[in-house]
Design an enzyme around this catalytic site. Structure first.
Site, PDB file in Angstrom:
ATOM      1  N   LYS A  58      13.299 -13.444   4.734  1.00 23.61           N
ATOM      2  CA  LYS A  58      14.305 -13.710   5.460  1.00 23.61           C
ATOM      3  C   LYS A  58      15.016 -12.843   6.725  1.00 23.61           C
ATOM      4  O   LYS A  58      15.080 -13.045   7.560  1.00 23.61           O
ATOM      5  CB  LYS A  58      15.580 -14.455   4.796  1.00 23.61           C
ATOM      6  N   GLY A 122      10.280  -7.123 -21.915  1.00 23.07           N
ATOM      7  CA  GLY A 122      10.812  -7.718 -22.830  1.00 23.07           C
ATOM      8  C   GLY A 122       9.729  -8.478 -23.613  1.00 23.07           C
ATOM      9  O   GLY A 122       8.976  -9.335 -22.842  1.00 23.07           O
ATOM     10  N   ALA A 327      14.014 -20.311  -6.229  1.00 23.56           N
ATOM     11  CA  ALA A 327      15.094 -19.293  -6.740  1.00 23.56           C
ATOM     12  C   ALA A 327      16.293 -20.292  -7.115  1.00 23.56           C
ATOM     13  O   ALA A 327      16.975 -20.202  -8.288  1.00 23.56           O
ATOM     14  CB  ALA A 327      15.617 -18.569  -5.766  1.00 23.56           C
ATOM     15  N   HIS A 451      31.491 -33.657  16.849  1.00 18.61           N
ATOM     16  CA  HIS A 451      30.676 -33.452  18.053  1.00 18.61           C
ATOM     17  C   HIS A 451      31.194 -32.334  18.869  1.00 18.61           C
ATOM     18  O   HIS A 451      32.530 -31.985  19.224  1.00 18.61           O
ATOM     19  CB  HIS A 451      31.067 -34.810  18.891  1.00 18.61           C
TER      20      HIS A 451
END
Ligand code: NAI
Length: 474
Positions: A58, A122, A327, A451
């Site tokens: 991004k 792990g 995510a 608006h």
């Protein structure tokens, strides 16, 4: 004796770190084990999303958009600039700074919430024990009442186009080119291919996307996909559909990609090749023998609707289990599991997970497409409204795209809302809220929208379901 916790989370991406923080908030003694090393070779929390996915892409999409607007988009506003230049190293440096800031932010959140952090790999052992191999190779075993597996996903590698991280790259490699490639080839017209293809196209690369399926964005609403394809092609992105790749050979400083489409065998010669053909669960090496945790045929950890693996105290969340590899879906699962462990009613509704493709225009949707509803035999009605008839969109020079609302033909209940256009990554959440509350098209139609805003397209599309849109002929 091994150190004992209430919760061990394996994986510090958006599913794992969010679950760890929530568990700690609920008073559970929690440790997060994560193996990721950042660009500087130091342990970095945040997983794929933060380090080499959502956040850096991004950052680069925004930089490239600013440059593109300066070169092409601002002219209609009377703004022009001579000799505009893009310094790719500054753009990439800005991206790296944002990544570091956010990764450091997770460390700070862990400290504030008393989540322990072990940098290393792990591996789940039987009886809720976890072996942690630190980056220096040293090992320790820890144990907990509950273990949450949140090991994420990795890019799928094509056997004939292996990543060399110089000429043939994955998403991470395509975020770190030292200069704008003159010719960029992309295998796969999916989310990664279109987002990163857009970044480099806006900076001047000739981008060719080679997609195996005959349809563009096959899982997206067909009207939305048609508009998106037209707009991407207008931007100069070449999209080749129904094209099967068979070989990618590095010759000197070029990649020669062989593919076949309806017209026969062809070769595409590019300077860089991005392979973005999907991701697979990162379950390799995660489970020792005898844990009882099962993988499905795609290597994903098998779980039930509550992310429970079927083994007492062992849970799995995020990209390494079924459901969309997003995510925010992983984060919700992490929170839900922490809450279930703490005796609360954790829950994730996979039917209302929003999807966003951060291209220009953006593509966003929630719920089912017309094609899915047809296949399921569910009767529906639709209403759509173009941004070209929205005053704010015209004022912004962002007229491409539309909103489509799909409701049940009999009950009017919202079944899906699909959008392509400016800022739809934000607009889609109105539809998510409405659907979470089991709303109808009539509900959206009766809500007052400010608006002039882009959100009026959602309002008008909802009115159009009942053929009463105001600013178009129904
Ligand atoms: P994807 O599943 O979105 O798209 C892969 C595309 O490659 C598909 O269209 C597929 O038909 C095509 N393909 C597969 N094999 C091929 C071959 N041999 N030749 C040509 N085309 C081929 O996967 P992508 O873009 O790699 O993204 C991976 C995951 O990451 C996705 O599941 C997505 O959910 C997630 N992601 C989400 C983002 C977002 O939410 N904005 C951004 C980036 C990734």
């Amino acid at each position: 004796m091994s150190e004992q916790y209430d919760v061990i989370v394996i994986g510090g991406g958006p599913a794992g770190y969010v679950g760890a923080i929530r568990a700690a908030q609920l008073g559970l003694k929690t440790v997060c084990v994560d193996a990721f090393l950042g660009k500087d070779g130091k342990p970095a929390l945040g997983g794929t999303c933060l380090n080499i996915g959502c956040i850096p892409s991004k950052a680069m999409l925004d930089s490239s958009k600013q440059f593109h607007n300066l070169m092409h988009g601002f002219k209609d506003h009377g703004i022009s600039a001579d000799n505009a230049k893009m310094d790719v190293s500054v753009m990439v440096g800005r991206k790296d700074k944002i990544v570091k800031q956010f990764s450091g932010g997770i460390n700070a959140l862990f400290k504030a919430n008393k989540v322990s952090y072990l940098a290393g790999f792990g591996k789940l052992l039987p009886n809720r024990q976890v072996e942690v191999t630190a980056h220096d190779g040293s090992k320790q075993t820890i144990a907990a009442t509950n273990v949450i597996l949140a090991a994420g996903s990795v890019p799928i590698e094509l056997p004939f186009a292996k990543f060399d991280n110089r000429f043939i790259v994955d998403n991470a490699g395509a975020l770190d080119f030292a200069s704008v490639p003159k010719r960029l080839g992309v295998i796969g017209a999916g989310v990664v291919g279109l987002e990163l293809g857009s970044v480099w196209r806006r900076l001047g690369a000739e981008v060719t996307v080679v997609e195996a399926l005959p349809e563009f964005l096959a899982t997206v609403d067909t009207d939305v996909a048609r508009v998106a394809k037209r707009e991407f092609e207008k931007q100069g992105i070449k999209i080749l559909l129904g094209a099967t790749c068979s070989n990618a050979a590095i010759k000197g400083e070029e990649v020669h990609l062989r593919f076949a489409d309806k017209d026969g065998e062809k070769t595409l010669v590019v300077d860089k090749l991005l392979v973005a053909v999907g991701r697979r669960a990162n379950s390799s090496g995660l489970l020792a023998d005898g844990t009882g945790v099962k993988l499905d045929e795609r290597g994903r950890i098998q779980v039930d609707a509550h992310c429970w693996t079927g083994v007492e105290g062992v849970w799995a969340v995020g990209d390494c289990v079924r459901g969309p590899m997003l995510a925010h879906k992983g984060s919700e699962e992490g929170i839900a599991v922490a809450e279930i462990i703490a005796g609360k009613p954790g829950h994730v509704n996979l039917d209302t997970i929003p999807w966003v493709i951060y291209t220009e225009p953006e593509v966003a949707w929630v719920g089912k497409t017309e094609a899915q509803l047809k296949a399921e035999g569910i009767p529906y009605k639709t209403g759509s409204f173009p941004f070209a008839a929205i005053g704010r969109a015209v004022a912004m020079n962002e007229t491409a795209g539309m909103v489509k609302v799909i409701a049940h033909a009999d009950t009017d209940r919202l079944l899906g809302v699909h959008m392509v256009g400016a800022c739809v990554s934000e607009l889609v959440h109105e539809a998510v809220v409405a659907m979470e509350f089991h709303g109808s098209a009539e509900d959206l139609a009766r809500i007052c929208h400010a608006h002039p805003t882009l959100s009026e397209a959602v309002h008008e599309a909802a009115l159009a379901v009942d053929k009463r849109a105001i600013h178009k002929v129904n």
